[in-house]
Write an enzyme that holds these catalytic residues in place. Structure first.
Site, mmCIF file in Angstrom:
data_model
loop_
_atom_site.group_PDB
_atom_site.id
_atom_site.type_symbol
_atom_site.label_atom_id
_atom_site.label_comp_id
_atom_site.label_asym_id
_atom_site.label_seq_id
_atom_site.Cartn_x
_atom_site.Cartn_y
_atom_site.Cartn_z
ATOM 1 N N SER A 130 58.792 29.437 76.309
ATOM 2 C CA SER A 130 59.774 29.353 75.227
ATOM 3 C C SER A 130 60.263 27.929 75.063
ATOM 4 C CB SER A 130 60.962 30.266 75.539
ATOM 5 O OG SER A 130 61.937 30.118 74.515
ATOM 6 N N LYS A 184 59.385 37.658 78.442
ATOM 7 C CA LYS A 184 59.389 36.765 77.266
ATOM 8 C C LYS A 184 59.650 37.566 75.988
ATOM 9 C CE LYS A 184 59.061 33.175 74.647
ATOM 10 N NZ LYS A 184 58.610 33.488 73.356
ATOM 11 N N HIS A 187 63.255 38.187 75.887
ATOM 12 C CA HIS A 187 63.918 36.927 75.512
ATOM 13 C C HIS A 187 63.943 36.838 73.985
ATOM 14 C CE1 HIS A 187 63.440 32.840 73.947
ATOM 15 N NE2 HIS A 187 64.235 32.435 74.927
ATOM 16 N N ASN A 188 62.820 37.138 73.371
ATOM 17 C CA ASN A 188 62.754 37.041 71.913
ATOM 18 C C ASN A 188 63.611 38.119 71.239
ATOM 19 O OD1 ASN A 188 60.926 35.049 72.520
ATOM 20 N ND2 ASN A 188 59.510 35.619 70.892
ATOM 21 N N GLU A 191 66.856 36.759 71.316
ATOM 22 C CA GLU A 191 66.855 35.654 70.325
ATOM 23 C C GLU A 191 67.087 36.212 68.908
ATOM 24 O OE1 GLU A 191 63.385 32.895 70.624
ATOM 25 O OE2 GLU A 191 62.958 33.507 68.574
HETATM 26 C C1 6PG Z 1 60.370 30.709 71.703
HETATM 27 C C2 6PG Z 1 60.255 31.415 70.386
HETATM 28 C C3 6PG Z 1 58.817 31.424 69.998
HETATM 29 C C4 6PG Z 1 58.599 31.717 68.535
HETATM 30 C C5 6PG Z 1 58.790 33.156 68.214
HETATM 31 C C6 6PG Z 1 59.489 33.365 66.912
HETATM 32 O O1 6PG Z 1 60.871 31.338 72.619
HETATM 33 O O2 6PG Z 1 59.996 29.547 71.774
HETATM 34 O O3 6PG Z 1 60.712 32.712 70.484
HETATM 35 O O4 6PG Z 1 58.149 32.249 70.876
HETATM 36 O O5 6PG Z 1 59.373 30.909 67.738
HETATM 37 O O6 6PG Z 1 57.499 33.665 68.148
HETATM 38 O O7 6PG Z 1 59.273 34.653 66.568
HETATM 39 P P1 6PG Z 1 59.342 35.203 65.108
HETATM 40 O O8 6PG Z 1 58.335 34.431 64.285
HETATM 41 O O9 6PG Z 1 59.022 36.638 65.251
HETATM 42 O O10 6PG Z 1 60.741 34.914 64.635
#
Ligand code: 6PG
Length: 472
Positions: A130, A184, A187-188, A191
């Site tokens: 990430s 991970k 985590h998203n 996010e």
């Molecule tokens: C990270 C982000 C990265 C990416 C995601 C965004 O942790 O660096 O999460 O993995 O930006 O894939 O996901 P979406 O395109 O689904 O918003």
């Protein structure tokens, strides 16, 4: 010779290769055409990076350039492209050679790949990274899963390249199979929920309080001095402050309000549902993105029903203070939900996840990094309950800030402001702190139509039925 290989020299791959070289590691680079690896190798040499970057466009020569046991990091889109790379590489590899997937793969697929490659005598690590391109270049947060032996093989270069919180690398191995990619994914999911909360706060300020983008930027900047201090709040301030190089107005006002997504948020919700773990805020975030994507449908509805958000009158400073408090309460709820999903996954899949270690690798480098995560790590380190809402610091924050969350949500709803994540936080908090719920009605209905039975309050542990249909 190089002791690491990297396949997929796109934006992330180029950045990570230079990071590894900066930390003194020689890395062989493979892509479909030689131009990009060559460009990155040249850029690395021009920057005087300590490690050498060796460009390749043929898998055989690339594999031959690696010291044994070979360690190959792959940074290509998950799914078909990743399987194609594995299909090309695996016949060229020897026992104990390792392939590590650094993409956002669904952990089920990682489990399958671990099994398939281990059956061939090879090793496979599923590793979430990430921090975007900037993180890949200067220090990402890394979450690995797979066999302990495979982790031992790549641990040093990855910890060298990872973000550091103080002296501690934000890079760890968490357990077997797909555990790294599960972490991970979650985590998203967090996010997504964090970002949705920010978007709702922005909407409240823009449509409710009538603030301009630069004024909103100042509010986000102010939040950086309190418990909301985080990378996402920081960049929300920067996004709101930026002016459009073309027209000169606020950049944010020129961005089409249709959100994209690649799947990790949706998977988080699906997995949480499978585990029976509440994830209502992540779900609200995914649904908000889904609805945002249907711009034409929203315009059609607005033409019939009128726009929902109405201006909110009142003391702006007071409402902004309430908004900050509401955001703090809701943020606690996101992390309560997130860590519960991880805990349930750990039990269900027998991963023995170290929740403190997860909070630790999220303290720097990753997109959700925040002061909050340091507090969560400290709480777990001192043996605190896995229910974050009971840990004194978070319990006190809920006690202090949920009244503001309630007021804010009530005001927003009364004025047609859509705040699904904040609303979900409040609903979750209220349900969780209600000793006597309404599930007795659910049980009564289930028993009425399906004789599913229930426990009576006076004979707990025994199955009972109701008097309906003249049965009892
Ligand atoms: C990270 C982000 C990265 C990416 C995601 C965004 O942790 O660096 O999460 O993995 O930006 O894939 O996901 P979406 O395109 O689904 O918003």
């Amino acid at each position: 010779m190089a002791h690491l290989g990297l396949v997929g020299i796109g934006v992330m791959g180029s950045a990570f290769a230079q990071n590894l070289a900066e930390n003194g590691h020689n890395v062989s680079l493979l892509d479909r055409s030689i131009e990009q690896p060559q460009k990155v190798a040249k850029a690395g040499a021009a920057q005087g990076l300590k490690g050498k970057l060796l460009p390749f466009d043929r898998a055989e020569a690339f594999v031959a350039s690696l010291t044994r046991p070979r360690s190959i990091l792959v940074l290509v889109p998950s799914g078909g492209p990743l399987d194609a790379v594995i299909g090309t590489l695996s016949p060229l590899l020897d026992t104990s050679d390792l392939i590590a997937d650094l993409g956002n793969s669904y952990y089920h697929e990682t489990e399958r790949r671990v099994e398939e490659l281990e059956a061939k005598g090879l090793q496979f690590l599923g590793m979430g990274i990430s921090g975007g391109a900037e993180g890949a270049r200067h220090g990402p947060s890394i979450m690995a899963g797979g066999s302990a032996a495979s982790w031992a093989q790549v641990k040093t270069p990855l910890q060298d390249a990872a973000a550091k919180f103080g002296e501690t690398p934000c890079c760890d191995w968490f357990g077997p199979g797909g555990s790294g990619h599960f972490i991970k994914m979650l985590h998203n999911g967090i996010e997504y929920a964090d970002m949705q909360q920010i978007a709702e706060a922005y909407g409240f300020m823009r449509d409710g309080l009538g603030l301009t983008a630069p004024e909103i930027a100042e509010v986000f900047k102010g939040w950086m001095t309190g418990p909301l201090n985080s990378y996402l709040i920081e960049i929300a301030g920067e996004v709101a402050a930026a002016s459009d190089p073309k027209g000169g107005g606020a950049m944010l006002d020129m961005i089409l309000d249709k959100a994209g997504q690649k799947g990790t948020g949706r998977w988080s919700v699906i997995e949480a549902l499978h585990l029976g773990s509440p994830a209502s805020m992540m779900q609200a975030a995914v649904e908000a993105r889904n609805i945002s994507a249907d711009l034409e449908g929203r315009k059609e509805m607005e033409a019939i029903f009128g726009a929902a958000p109405k201006p909110i009158t009142g003391d702006k400073a007071q409402m902004l203070a309430q908004l900050e408090q509401a955001m703090i309460a809701a943020k606690v709820c996101v992390y309560v939900q997130g860590f519960e999903v991880l805990e349930k996954a750990s039990t269900a899949f027998e991963w023995s996840l170290d929740l403190a270690a997860i909070a630790r690798v999220w303290r720097a480098g990753c997109i959700i990094r925040s002061v909050f995560l340091d507090e969560i790590a400290a709480m777990f380190d001192t043996g605190g309950s896995t229910n974050l809402s009971l840990a004194p610091v978070f319990r006190d924050r809920l006690i202090e800030n949920t009244p503001a969350l309630r007021q804010l949500v009530a005001t927003a709803i009364a004025h047609g402001q859509s705040v699904p994540a904040l609303f979900a936080a409040l609903g979750f908090f209220d349900m969780r702190r209600t000793g006597r719920s309404t599930a007795n009605m659910i049980q009564g209905l289930r028993d009425y139509f399906g004789a599913h039975g229930f426990e009576r309050l006076d004979t707990l542990g025994q199955n009972a039925n109701g008097p309906w249909h003249g049965k009892n």
